[in-house]
Design an enzyme around this catalytic site. Structure first.
Site, short mmCIF file in Angstrom:
data_model
loop_
_atom_site.label_atom_id
_atom_site.label_comp_id
_atom_site.label_asym_id
_atom_site.label_seq_id
_atom_site.Cartn_x
_atom_site.Cartn_y
_atom_site.Cartn_z
N LEU A 410 0.81 -1.20 0.00
CA LEU A 410 0.00 0.00 0.00
C LEU A 410 0.85 1.26 0.00
CD1 LEU A 410 -2.78 -1.05 2.53
CD2 LEU A 410 -2.90 -1.04 0.04
N GLY A 411 2.01 1.23 0.65
CA GLY A 411 2.85 2.41 0.68
C GLY A 411 3.77 2.39 1.87
N GLY A 413 5.31 4.51 5.40
CA GLY A 413 5.06 5.51 6.42
C GLY A 413 6.36 5.92 7.08
N GLY A 414 6.23 6.61 8.20
CA GLY A 414 7.42 7.13 8.85
C GLY A 414 8.32 6.05 9.40
N MET A 415 7.77 4.92 9.84
CA MET A 415 8.59 3.89 10.44
C MET A 415 8.57 2.59 9.68
SD MET A 415 8.02 4.16 14.54
CE MET A 415 8.94 2.63 14.67
N VAL A 418 3.78 -0.60 4.50
CA VAL A 418 2.47 -1.17 4.76
C VAL A 418 2.04 -2.00 3.56
CG1 VAL A 418 0.07 -0.70 5.35
CG2 VAL A 418 1.88 0.78 6.22
N LYS A 433 2.29 -3.91 8.74
CA LYS A 433 3.28 -2.84 8.74
C LYS A 433 4.61 -3.42 9.20
CE LYS A 433 4.18 1.74 10.64
NZ LYS A 433 3.64 2.83 11.48
N ASP A 528 1.57 12.48 16.04
CA ASP A 528 1.69 12.72 14.59
C ASP A 528 0.30 12.86 13.96
OD1 ASP A 528 3.01 13.17 12.23
OD2 ASP A 528 3.27 11.06 11.73
#
Length: 671
Positions: A410-411, A413-415, A418, A433, A528
């Site tokens: 899906l893409g 993220g910060g850590m 996903v 994740k 966040d």
């Protein structure tokens, strides 16, 4: 013996009066009885139809609400997880929420085998097998069911309208549980039907011998109990209404009965509609009393008339007798006087009745306009379309951790990165994740923060928060599994619309506050909050995502044990509070600052501060005050601008003290 002429005239006149008035009374009574029966029959037909419509309306509304709620992914996920884990306390919480949302009197949840797991009406009850009943048994086969439900009460059987809705995992047709919602047929419902039909209503249950027993009635139960037990309701084969006379106290009724059936069509109860014959005949009885008094007066008048007529008739006769005697005596003088007259009386009367119908029920469903018809599947707060290659990343098409079929990335993220995957053990899609491959080797602090992400997120159970399921490690790849939510992010809504209108902004702000209120009560700070982390699903619920950088509020004596070291900035700078930008200790008010920044961007279409670098952004936080949203968008109410500006205050003490107070302030804003 020959009666005198005057007596014969009196008796003849009396007989005429009695015959005329008696005939009038008899004809009028028959006509009144026929009219009363016809009016009662029409009223009973309308009443019986109204009762069925009222019952059907309640059942349909309850079914639609229950079915709509059971289709909400968050409910399905939470109930399914609780059934699998045997968490009865959480199941009772879910059942309580369903009861409040549907307005039902009670809600019960069974597992896929029809075994009771949670029941709001009997919170200590579980393990009872309901699969043999048609309501739950057929729902276990995937059918939507509805029918009569009987429960023993303090004064006899209580009647409930119940609906059964199967719960299935996405992509599956096999129910893993059944939700039953029920509304009691109580005195309030009976009073409502009585007001709208102008008829007395009795609901009854059938005992083992098929004898009706009063359950709830608009008449005193003790006044009708014996009469109801004698009502010829039949065995339930007919669908037509049976009509019968019934007497309760001093009142006579014409009644009609109908059945209430279980989900498989078995009649276990019913209703009686009773229309007062005495009320229909009231006009006739008043008229009959009037005629009765007229009869007495008529007899007195007949007596007076007969005396008068006798005198008028006999006087000429006597005069003739005397004249005849005088002629016989040789006297030819005398005079005979005669006169006559008659009277006519008249009887007339009329009555009527009008029945009002039940008001039509209006369903009003409010839907969040922004994002409802746009956007496809958005997993979590990720950059859709990003790619992750290299060691530690998951491969689309592989089975990960022995149970997850990885379907797409899906893409990132910060850590972490996903992925969408299918969990073969629970039979539903989830989001996985994993730590970003480019982060390199895991240091203990980063790993501990990642583990803490799940421990904290699992403590937050709310419909406005994306649910976190599990933490694991496979071949050095650490991962968490989360609820897969389909919808559109607030960032996308702002990007597509330019800016959002005030009602949509208020809806977003209120739901964010509800999520943060629950999180802060658990001691969890999001750190966040930003439009990319706020997802609106198709049902209008906003989900706050990515609690992956959250940590416990600092209630510790040794600051050196914090998982976010001093001077390390965690979050997205454009939405971060000044104290967070400078690496200082933060509390829940940092999330409220970020919420204010999100609301500012919603109504203006731009961030609070824009700067080419982090250093420049820090400088603006130190030197500049947040601009008034009304200066950028005059459609923003002054009250909303003040709420946003207080949330964006530079000093934490000048902001809203809590998410609950910010929520109350937003609720006071008039859109």
């Amino acid at each position: 013996m020959t009666l005198p002429l005057g007596t014969r005239i009196f008796l003849g006149t009396t007989l005429v009066v009695v015959a005329v008035l008696g005939s009038a009374l008899l004809v009028t009574k028959r006509q009144a009885d026929a009219a009363a029966d016809a009016a009662s029959a029409r009223a009973l037909g309308a009443t019986a139809s109204s009762v069925h419509e009222a019952l059907e309306s309640r059942s349909t509304t309850l079914l639609r609400l229950t079915q709509a709620l059971v289709q909400v992914p968050a409910y399905v996920s939470r109930i399914g997880e609780s059934l699998r884990s045997g968490d009865r306390a959480n199941l009772l919480d879910q059942a309580d929420e369903l009861r409040l949302q549907t307005g039902a009197d009670w809600v019960l949840i069974t597992d896929g085998a029809g075994v009771l797991q949670a029941w709001t009406a009997n919170r200590g009850s579980s393990g009872e097998d309901f699969s043999r009943g048609a309501l739950i048994g057929r729902a276990m086969e995937g059918q939507i069911t509805q029918g009569l439900w009987l429960e023993p009460g303090e004064e006899g059987e209580e009647l409930y309208q119940a609906v059964g809705v199967p719960m299935t995992d996405p992509g599956s047709t096999t129910p893993f549980g059944v939700v039953v919602s029920a509304l009691e047929v109580d005195s309030a419902f009976v009073a409502l039907v009585r007001r709208n039909t102008d008829s007395e209503i009795v609901f009854f249950s059938l005992d083992t011998l098929g004898v009706p027993q009063v359950a709830v009635s608009s008449l005193p139960s003790e006044a009708v109990a014996e009469e109801v037990r004698a009502v010829p309701v039949g065995k339930g084969e007919d669908t037509a209404f049976a009509r019968f006379p019934l007497r309760a106290g001093e009142e006579s009724y014409l009644g009609a009965s109908g059945f209430l059936r279980t989900a498989d069509g078995v009649p276990l109860g019913g209703f009686l509609a009773l229309h007062s014959r005495d009320r229909e005949l009231a006009a006739y009885r008043q008229l009959s009393r009037t005629i009765g008094w007229s009869f007495v007066v008529g007899l007195l008048l007949a007596l007076g008339f007969s005396v008068l007529m006798a005198r008028r008739i006999t006087r000429p006769v006597r005069q003739l007798v005397r004249a005849a005697r005088k002629v016989s005596e040789g006297q030819y003088t005398g005079r005979i006087e005669a006169s006559s007259g008659d009277e006519i009386g008249e009887l007339a009367g009329a009555f009527g009745q009008m029945v009002e119908e039940l008001r039509e029920k209006d369903r009003l469903v409010e839907y969040l306009k922004t994002g409802g018809q746009r956007g496809g599947a958005v997993g979590l707060a990720v950059t859709v379309g990003a790619r992750a290659d290299g060691p530690g990343s998951l491969t689309v098409g592989e089975r990960f951790a022995g149970r997850y079929d990885v379907q797409e990335m899906l893409g990132s993220g910060g850590m972490g990165v996903v992925y969408r995957a299918f969990d073969r053990e629970v039979g539903e899609s989830v989001a996985i994740k994993a730590l970003r491959p480019e982060l390199g080797e895991l240091d203990p602090t980063l790993l501990e923060r990642f583990k803490q992400e799940l421990r904290l997120a699992r403590r937050i159970t709310h419909r406005n928060v994306v649910r976190t399921y599990d933490l694991g490690e496979v071949d050095g790849v650490y991962y968490i599994t989360m609820e897969l939510v389909r919808g559109i992010t607030v960032a996308t809504l702002i990007r597509e619309a330019g800016r959002l209108d005030v009602p949509a902004t208020l809806t977003i702000g209120k739901q964010v506050c509800r999520a943060l209120e629950v999180a802060h009560e658990e001691g969890v700070i999001h750190r966040d909050v930003k439009p990319q982390n706020l997802l609106v699903d198709p049902s209008g619920f906003l989900k706050v995502m990515d609690f992956g950088i959250a940590r416990l509020a600092e209630h510790r004596s040794d600051p050196g044990q914090a998982l976010t070291a001093a001077g390390v900035v965690v979050g997205t700078p454009q939405y971060m509070a000044p104290e967070q930008l400078f690496g200082e200790a933060v509390d829940g008010r940092a999330d409220l600052y970020a919420t204010g920044a999100v609301l500012f961007e919603c109504v203006t279409g731009r961030p609070v501060f824009e700067a080419p670098s982090l250093v420049a952004l820090l400088a603006r936080h130190l030197e500049d005050t947040a601009p008034n949203p009304r200066a950028l968008n005059p459609d923003v109410p002054e009250s909303l601008s003040l709420v946003i500006l207080r949330a964006l205050a530079r000093r934490p003490d000048d902001r809203w003290p809590s998410a609950a107070e910010l929520l109350q302030a937003l609720e006071r804003v008039q859109a």
